[in-house]
Design a protein around this motif. Sequence first.
Motif, short mmCIF file in Angstrom:
data_model
loop_
_atom_site.label_atom_id
_atom_site.label_comp_id
_atom_site.label_asym_id
_atom_site.label_seq_id
_atom_site.Cartn_x
_atom_site.Cartn_y
_atom_site.Cartn_z
N UNK B 76 0.78 -1.38 -0.09
CA UNK B 76 0.01 -0.12 -0.01
C UNK B 76 0.88 1.35 0.03
N UNK B 77 2.25 0.97 -0.39
CA UNK B 77 2.83 2.29 -0.52
C UNK B 77 2.58 3.38 -1.27
N UNK B 78 1.83 3.26 -2.53
CA UNK B 78 1.56 4.41 -3.26
C UNK B 78 0.55 5.30 -2.19
N UNK B 79 -0.44 4.79 -1.77
CA UNK B 79 -1.57 5.29 -0.94
C UNK B 79 -0.83 6.21 0.22
N UNK B 80 0.16 5.50 0.74
CA UNK B 80 0.68 5.90 2.04
C UNK B 80 1.53 7.19 1.43
N UNK B 81 2.12 7.13 0.43
CA UNK B 81 3.12 8.29 -0.16
C UNK B 81 2.07 9.61 -0.19
N UNK B 82 0.69 9.15 -0.80
CA UNK B 82 -0.01 10.43 -1.25
C UNK B 82 -0.48 11.04 0.09
N UNK B 83 -0.71 9.96 0.98
CA UNK B 83 -1.45 10.64 2.39
C UNK B 83 -0.46 11.28 2.92
N UNK B 84 1.15 11.00 2.84
CA UNK B 84 2.05 11.73 3.59
C UNK B 84 2.15 12.97 2.91
N UNK B 85 1.88 13.26 1.76
CA UNK B 85 2.10 14.44 0.99
C UNK B 85 0.94 15.50 1.50
N UNK B 86 -0.24 14.55 1.53
CA UNK B 86 -1.15 15.61 1.86
C UNK B 86 -1.19 16.04 3.51
N UNK B 87 -0.53 15.37 4.05
CA UNK B 87 -0.42 15.73 5.60
C UNK B 87 0.84 16.66 5.59
N UNK B 88 1.91 16.44 4.82
CA UNK B 88 3.36 17.11 5.01
C UNK B 88 3.70 17.93 3.90
N UNK B 89 2.74 17.84 2.75
CA UNK B 89 3.21 18.60 1.51
C UNK B 89 4.29 18.03 0.71
#
Lengths: 135, 716
Positions: B76-89
């Motif tokens: 589930x790495x792809x979504x984890x990365x996107x979530x990270x960006x939404x949180x930390x830009x």
Amino acid sequence: MANGPHMTSGAATALEYILVVEDDKDLRDSLFEALELEGYAAVCVENGQAALSHLATGARPCVILLDLMMPVMDGWTFRQEMLKDPSLASIPVIVMTAATPARAAAIAAQVVIYKPLHMGRVMDVVQEHCPGGAA
Amino acid sequence: MGALEHARNREVEEEAVDLLALLVAQVVDYAIFVLDKDGCVASWNPGAQRIKGYATSEIIGKPYAVFFTEEDRASGKPNKILSHVQAHDRYEEEGWRVRKDGTRFWASVVVTGLHDRRGAFRGFAKITRDLTDRRQAEEAARLAAAEQAARRQAEIDERDMRRSRDQLDLILRSISEGVMVQAPQRGFIFANEAAARLCDFDSPEALLAATREEIFSKFEVLREDGSPFPLDELPGRVALQGRPSNAVVRFRLKRTGEDRWSFVSGAPVVDRHGNVDLSVSVFREFTDRRRSEQAWQFLADASVALSASLDYEATLKHVADLAVPTIADWSAVDILTSDGSLAQLAVAHVDPSKRELAKEWRRRWPPPREGVPYQVIRTGLPQLLPEITDAMIEAGTPDKEQRRVAFQLGLRSAMVVPLMAGKEAIGTLTFLTAESGRRYGTQDLILATEIGRRASLAIENARSYTETREAVRTRDNFLAVASHELRTPLSALSVLISSLVRAAASGRLLKLSPETLTQRMVKAERQMTQLGRLVDRLLDVSRLSTGDLRLERERTDLGDVARDVISRYEDVAAETGSTIELRTTGPTIGWWDRGRLDQAVTNLVGNAVKYGQGAPVTVSISSGTSGHVRLTVRDGGPGIPLEDQERIFGQFERSSESENLPGMGLGLWLARRIVTAHGGAINLDSVPGEGATFSVLLPIGAPPAPVITEDLPERT
């Protein structure tokens, strides 16, 4: 006397005498004289052939003293010839020999006495067959 | 801000956006693209197409997760990365990504959030750079470093290994056991000196360089009992199958024909998976022990044979037979004959036809006097010919045909040892190899010499046994004859004396006249004298049997001697009806021992009278040519069979015809001794049935040399 049979001149010979067959002249003479001294008459010849000639005259000794090893005709041959003639076969034979017992055994004889001879022994066997002489 | 200014700003701004768009559109080193809020690809640039392999039309609208590896997607790495960006830009990493064609590449990835002017979240910007080349370079460098380190380690390891292998090699080379190592499919990979020697190679290197066929062509492989050993059952081969095994193997070298005995053990060496890496064979050779066992066995057998019989000829034949094939392909026994030549007593070979060939060989080409057998006879020393060369055969075979046969026999090696009687060589034992190809060495010669020594002892035993038996027979004859000869005259004396003693005891002696008594006493005395003479004669004979006959030569007329003898025998002859005639022609005088000649003539005349059967006896004496006087005594008796004519001159021998006649059998023996002592000869001419003629030929001789007295001690 040297070439022919010895004959005793005593009265006893008419009935009883001993035939001595021995090639050795000295022994032959000694036996003749000794037997004479014992009161026996004897006729002495020097071999088997001469003995057969003597017996052919019809003479019958009371006993024959026979040497074995002799020229012309030896004792064994003489004995065989004797046994072939029934009138001679019954005459007692005393063998006197210097041969070995084994060779002496090859002859059918009443007694074998071995040389050197002793007159006592000779007389013992002679007296068995010729009781008259010793009287 | 005024409208113009605003417009100009707007223009500038629009220009910048265009330039930016151009930049993005032209950048090929970076994949620069936008994802919508859901993570699907919303824009694509040439760099993205180059790096990831997708055309714009193929990827727009697809979820960006296709760029991830299987494992990343699963986690589930792809979504984890996107979530990270939404949180930390922002998200940044280096990691494996996947191209359209499925290959991976090492990517440097930056993902940032996109917001509009009002700050609303619109999507994601993603910049990806392909770092595979760098990554590979780094990897290569790392690998290179690791490789170098590994190589260094390998060098160290190899040095260590070589050192321990050298040590092992040294150990294996120096041990007396043969060691050979073979690997599956590769054949022999190691052999030590002992193994090379065993296989008849000069060095382990030569052995390892040879093919399996070359190696196995050097020898036959046999079992202990001599039957062929199947090669697949050899312990080394069995070990290749993973099983250890042992066997006694006899390697028969084709070059020399010798047998090498080994106890062979094979052991497998397996790897950790249980596969056979190597098979190690260890050969413990016991040829020497085996040979010495065989040698002892042969010695024992030969000794038994040698002591089994006193017939040494039969015994030696047996020994010759025993030597084949244990010790030799051929063996022969030769005995020295009286003319000094060697006569073959026995020859042995496994093949009887070859035995005949050897006999034929000896008959046609007797060994030359300068040859090896005669050298052995002359020196009494054994000889070893380790290698019979062609040159030796050529030199030893002057005859063409002989040479042809010699080459055909293929003789390889030879030993000739003497048979000794005391210090004299009396024969030889010869051992030869041919078809076995075996070569004799010093050890073999020692064994052969020992056989020769024992055979010599056996011969001596047999000979002394024969001599002893002969001596015993002669003695027994002597005793029989002597006792017979003594018993008859002794009987005459004994009868005479014992009858006188009996007559004396019984009183009959008195009846005899003194003359008769005297006559009998004289007779007894004469017989005693004769007995004494007889005893002297027997003692004389017994002395002459062992010692020399010493002659006392004096001037002697043989005619006188003959006359004396005849006069003594005339009476005896007359008794058989015979006569003795003497004829002399010419002088009959010489230098002789009168007493001894009297003895000789007495014996001849005595025999003639004794065996003459009454026929006349003729004694003739004539002077012959060249200083000889001949005396012949002829009788008319039965004659003497040819087969007895030599024998009757022996001691205690009489003609078989006279078996039952008295006599010592010494007369002719004594006559011959006396005549030969005078340098003369005596012989017999007789045809059975026609009498016998004894002839004596005497050299006249010379007066005895004056006795030299100077050397004698002076009488005091």
